[in-house]
Design an enzyme around this catalytic site. Structure first.
Site, mmCIF file in Angstrom:
data_model
loop_
_atom_site.group_PDB
_atom_site.id
_atom_site.type_symbol
_atom_site.label_atom_id
_atom_site.label_comp_id
_atom_site.label_asym_id
_atom_site.label_seq_id
_atom_site.Cartn_x
_atom_site.Cartn_y
_atom_site.Cartn_z
ATOM 1 N N ARG A 147 0.843 -1.206 0.000
ATOM 2 C CA ARG A 147 0.000 0.000 0.000
ATOM 3 C C ARG A 147 0.877 1.255 0.000
ATOM 4 N NH1 ARG A 147 -5.475 1.906 0.644
ATOM 5 N NH2 ARG A 147 -6.311 -0.192 0.487
ATOM 6 N N GLU A 156 -9.853 5.982 7.166
ATOM 7 C CA GLU A 156 -8.419 6.247 7.154
ATOM 8 C C GLU A 156 -7.982 7.518 6.421
ATOM 9 O OE1 GLU A 156 -8.168 2.224 5.472
ATOM 10 O OE2 GLU A 156 -6.327 2.038 6.619
HETATM 11 N N1 MTE Z 1 -12.186 5.468 14.463
HETATM 12 C C1 MTE Z 1 -12.236 5.176 15.776
HETATM 13 N N2 MTE Z 1 -12.937 5.974 16.597
HETATM 14 N N3 MTE Z 1 -11.572 4.100 16.294
HETATM 15 C C2 MTE Z 1 -10.826 3.276 15.499
HETATM 16 O O1 MTE Z 1 -10.241 2.304 15.982
HETATM 17 N N4 MTE Z 1 -10.017 2.790 13.212
HETATM 18 C C3 MTE Z 1 -9.702 3.359 11.901
HETATM 19 C C4 MTE Z 1 -10.911 4.084 11.323
HETATM 20 N N5 MTE Z 1 -11.472 4.970 12.306
HETATM 21 C C5 MTE Z 1 -10.748 3.557 14.098
HETATM 22 C C6 MTE Z 1 -11.481 4.673 13.619
HETATM 23 C C7 MTE Z 1 -9.249 2.360 10.920
HETATM 24 S S1 MTE Z 1 -7.643 1.871 10.972
HETATM 25 C C8 MTE Z 1 -10.085 1.869 9.950
HETATM 26 S S2 MTE Z 1 -9.518 0.805 8.759
HETATM 27 C C9 MTE Z 1 -11.512 2.233 9.898
HETATM 28 O O2 MTE Z 1 -11.876 3.114 10.948
HETATM 29 C C10 MTE Z 1 -12.337 0.950 9.969
HETATM 30 O O3 MTE Z 1 -13.685 1.177 10.015
HETATM 31 P P1 MTE Z 1 -14.607 1.431 8.728
HETATM 32 O O4 MTE Z 1 -14.128 0.540 7.647
HETATM 33 O O5 MTE Z 1 -15.945 1.100 9.213
HETATM 34 O O6 MTE Z 1 -14.417 2.875 8.393
HETATM 35 MO MO1 MOS Z 2 -7.365 -0.053 9.363
HETATM 36 S S1 MOS Z 2 -5.287 0.129 9.434
HETATM 37 O O1 MOS Z 2 -7.297 -0.797 7.780
HETATM 38 O O2 MOS Z 2 -7.570 -1.340 10.449
#
Ligand code: MTE
Ligand code: MOS
Length: 760
Positions: free
Chosen positions: A306, A713
């Site tokens: 990535r 992200e």
């Molecule tokens: N937001 C919060 N509050 N806590 C989290 O652990 N993880 C992030 C993001 N936002 C996270 C977060 C990561 S690494 C990812 S990949 C995405 O949320 C995953 O959730 P989604 O695919 O539902 O957006």
């Molecule tokens: Mo998020 S680093 O793809 O869990």
């Protein structure tokens, strides 16, 4: 859509239950590790007799107690749950004491006598490069004739940069609980982003079929990628304990253990050579990326990939070669972290742009614009996927206008002339981030929707909730498709016995994938409910409309009946009220060996403007104002998306400016507590913080769930604007054509950069 997080009340009142608070059948055993004091050593002997005789101690787990495979590796099988022969990083657990209380387990752990034969340790990327120590052969992504483009180009520069890692610092540390139920099934409750993989790995370690293991996760107090694979080992430890002792067991790492035992964002080292023309247009790039993988492979290959496919960020480069290596070091195994290598790749890309701009004495924002992907012949990425639905230029121009970028730039110039040791800087940076798992097979999801005869609904899907609001968004999706009030819907604990074979909730695609699966399940149910509804309404099934918690005929909205009445009629007519839904993202393909394909369903776009003031005496800085403009498509839940943009930006800010991991010469993590590892708090949030959604007019060519876009992200990388603004301010202390700034840009790093600029 507006609305709140489904657990908002629970979060603020403390009533939301997390894994460590889930009630177990009887008092649970606790585990504490026996940690190695060497980064690399041979285990000569382990004597746990004294410890085993101590008060409350049930047993001392070693490698010999594992009935199945002693391995938790998600890709390669290179990750022993408990090492039998070699310690591979400082603090690694060579045994786990199981006792009635945490204190008893901790006391007894100190009484376990382990004899080691210390070995030379490889600590960091430089050492691994010197020793040629890599997990896998080199990976390459290339396009065009970069060699001749580089040799022909009149303007060229070379550079290198080291990028620091980042601890996930989720509020809830790694936590798991397990018990063996009355049928002999191993029930695991885990703070995991990937319950299916946790189930599979627990089964692997115990030597059981997956069908005899159930893994559940209601919610996590944050994951950020840190619980994508690394929860598996802790789940396996409690499952093993439960299986061996026939008693429930639980583990909750304290902060220090969590920081010592688990992997982090990969530090990267990059070398690059870039060719460009006098306008700053990039012509060719040859880059080498080295990711510090730590002792085992974990998710390093896709993280590295990535990074390699995000080094371009938003910029077209005709001829490219990017090569990547995963350094094999005696450190905890680095893992997924919000952005999954993308941030490191994009930082390198922005580093290159800034160096080119400075070398040509051109404004960096102009060089950025000149390199943007554009139709028709500058829209193809170096991995073969075209950039379509590219609204970046419009978004960028809007943000420049709304943030008054040009006016402020001029004002900053004036300010800096009259200021001795306090210089201001401003920068605008773009984000283009690919949404989908690079690994095509992960892009699938399932759901199970159950309607009960009173009209209430249970919603099961394969995604996990980690604070990002996935459950809340999934309720929105089900309510919209079924045309019912969200109050009818009960979200269920994510469980492998409800929705099997799920992917990790990651890659920002949780709501894209699970939302579509839920939509499919709800559409199946609606199709079945049409018949009884038509009978009740005395019309044709195709004219039935489900809306506003009622059901009516298309041409007679006033003559409506309640949703519950339709459900009852369906039940009486012996129609099934339960349905599964399934989704796979269309049109994806990816050849990891060639580094070519169409790995992403679409791209997320955003841009950020940051303004800083840097102090030339201390290297401290103030984040004066930040403007973010981000494309979330049609937001499923606006407040949640806003929270993701703000939180992502601040987490990026932390990675780039204050979070610094320091390891001793022996490989011990010195920054293993909040006292020494500084995460951003409310004090670091910019005083003037303006966040807006990009309003699109054109329709998108991809069919995402209700036209929303993944937002988890991408906003983290909006933080890169702070790094570039700092560089802009640092440049004001001298007349350098290059501003080398370490990452993270801590006050020490900033002072160092200022001193170098002053000397030039
Ligand atoms: N937001 C919060 N509050 N806590 C989290 O652990 N993880 C992030 C993001 N936002 C996270 C977060 C990561 S690494 C990812 S990949 C995405 O949320 C995953 O959730 P989604 O695919 O539902 O957006
Ligand atoms: Mo998020 S680093 O793809 O869990």
């Amino acid at each position: 859509m507006s609305g709140k997080h489904e657990s908002a009340h629970g979060h603020v009142s403390g009533r939301a239950i997390y894994t460590d608070e889930v009630k177990l059948p009887e008092g649970a055993l606790r585990l504490h590790p026996v940690q190695a004091p060497h980064a690399h050593a041979r285990i000569v002997s382990i004597d746990s007799r004294a410890a085993a005789a101590m008060a409350g101690v049930e047993m001392v787990l070693t490698a010999a107690d594992i009935p199945g495979e002693n391995d938790t590796g998600p890709i390669l099988h290179d990750e022993p749950l408990i090492p039998a022969e070699y310690v591979l990083y400082h603090g690694q657990a060579v045994a786990w004491v199981v006792a009635q209380t945490e204190a008893q387990a901790q006391n007894a752990a100190a009484a376990v006598v382990v004899e080691y034969e210390p070995l030379d340790a490889c600590l960091g990327i430089a050492a691994a490069r010197a020793a040629n120590a890599y997990h896998l052969p080199v990976a390459t992504v290339a396009r065009g004739d970069y060699e001749s483009a580089l040799s022909r180009a009149p303007l060229r520069l070379r550079g290198e940069i080291m990028i620091g890692g980042q601890d996930h610092f989720y509020l809830e540390t790694h936590t798991s609980a397990a018990f063996v139920d009355s049928e002999g099934l191993v029930q695991v409750i885990s703070s995991t982003q990937h319950p299916t993989e946790t189930q599979i790995i627990v089964a692997r370690v115990l030597g059981l079929p997956a069908a005899r293991v159930v893994c559940r996760c209601l919610r996590m107090g944050g994951g950020f990628g840190g619980k994508e694979t690394q929860a598996n080992a802790f789940a396996a430890l409690v499952a093993l304990t439960a299986k061996l002792t026939c008693k429930p067991a639980r583990i909750k790492l304290n902060r220090q253990l969590d920081m010592q035992l688990t992997g982090k964002r990969h530090p990267f080292f990059a070398r690059f050579e870039v060719a460009f023309d006098a306008h700053g247009v990039l012509l060719a790039l040859d880059a080498e990326l080295y990711a510090d993988g730590g002792y085992s492979c974990d998710l390093s290959p896709p993280v590295l990939m990535r990074a390699m496919v995000h080094i371009d960020n938003a910029y077209f480069i005709a001829a490219v070669r990017v090569r990547g290596w995963i350094a094999k070091t005696n450190l905890p195994s680095n893992t997924a972290f919000r952005g999954f290598g993308g941030p490191q790749g994009m930082l390198i890309g922005e580093e290159i742009i800034d160096r080119v701009a400075r070398a040509l004495k051109l404004p960096a924002d102009l060089v950025r614009e000149r390199n943007f992907y554009s139709e028709p012949d500058r829209n193809q990425t170096h991995y073969g996927q075209p950039v379509v639905d590219n609204h970046l230029r419009t978004l960028w121009d809007q943000l420049k206008a709304s943030s008054q970028y040009s006016e402020r730039r001029a004002a900053i110039g004036l300010h800096n002339q009259g200021s001795g040791q306090r210089k201001r800087g401003i920068a605008i940076t773009p984000v283009k981030f690919g949404i989908s798992f690079n690994k095509t097979e992960y892009n699938q999801a399932g759901a199970l929707v159950l309607i009960y005869t009173d009209g209430s609904v249970q919603l099961n899907h394969g995604g996990t909730e980690m604070g990002q609001g996935l459950h809340s968004k999934m309720i929105v999706v089900a309510a919209r498709v079924l045309g019912i009030d969200a109050k009818r819907i009960q979200i269920m604990t994510t469980a492998t016995d409800k929705v099997p074979n799920t992917s990790a909730t990651a890659a920002s695609s949780g709501s894209d994938l699970n939302g579509q699966a839920i939509k499919a399940a709800c559409e199946t149910l609606l199709a079945r409910l049409r018949e009884p509804a038509a009978m009740l309404l005395e019309g044709a099934p195709e004219d039935v409309v489900f809306a506003a918690d009622h059901v009516h005929l298309r041409h007679a909205p006033a003559a409506r009946i309640g949703f519950t009445a339709v459900v009852k009629a369906a039940y009486s007519a012996r129609i099934s009220l339960a349905a599964t839904g399934y989704y796979r993202t269309p049109g994806l393909h990816w050849d990891a060996t060639l580094g070519q394909g169409h790995p992403f369903y679409y791209f997320a776009f955003g841009a950020a403007v940051s303004e800083v003031e840097v102090c030339g005496y201390t290297g401290m800085f103030e984040l004066r104002r930040v403007d973010l403009l981000h494309d979330v498509g049609q937001s499923l839940l606006a407040d949640i998306d806003r929270g993701q943009i703000e939180g992502g930006f601040v987490q990026g800010l932390g990675w780039l400016t204050c979070e610094e991991l320091v390891t001793s010469a022996q490989g011990r993590l010195l920054t293993d507590a909040p006292s020494t590892y500084k995460i951003p708090t409310v004090c670091e949030v910019p005083e003037d913080f303006r966040v807006a959604f990009f309003e699109r007019t054109e329709a998108s060519s991809t069919q995402t769930i209700f036209s929303s876009k993944g937002v988890g992200e991408p906003p983290l990388m909006l933080g890169l604007s702070v790094r570039e603004a700092l560089r802009d301010a640092i440049a004001q202390f001298g007349h350098a054509s290059e501003v080398a700034l370490a990452s993270p840009a801590t006050p020490e790093a900033i002072i160092d950069a200022i001193e170098r600029v002053r000397l030039k």
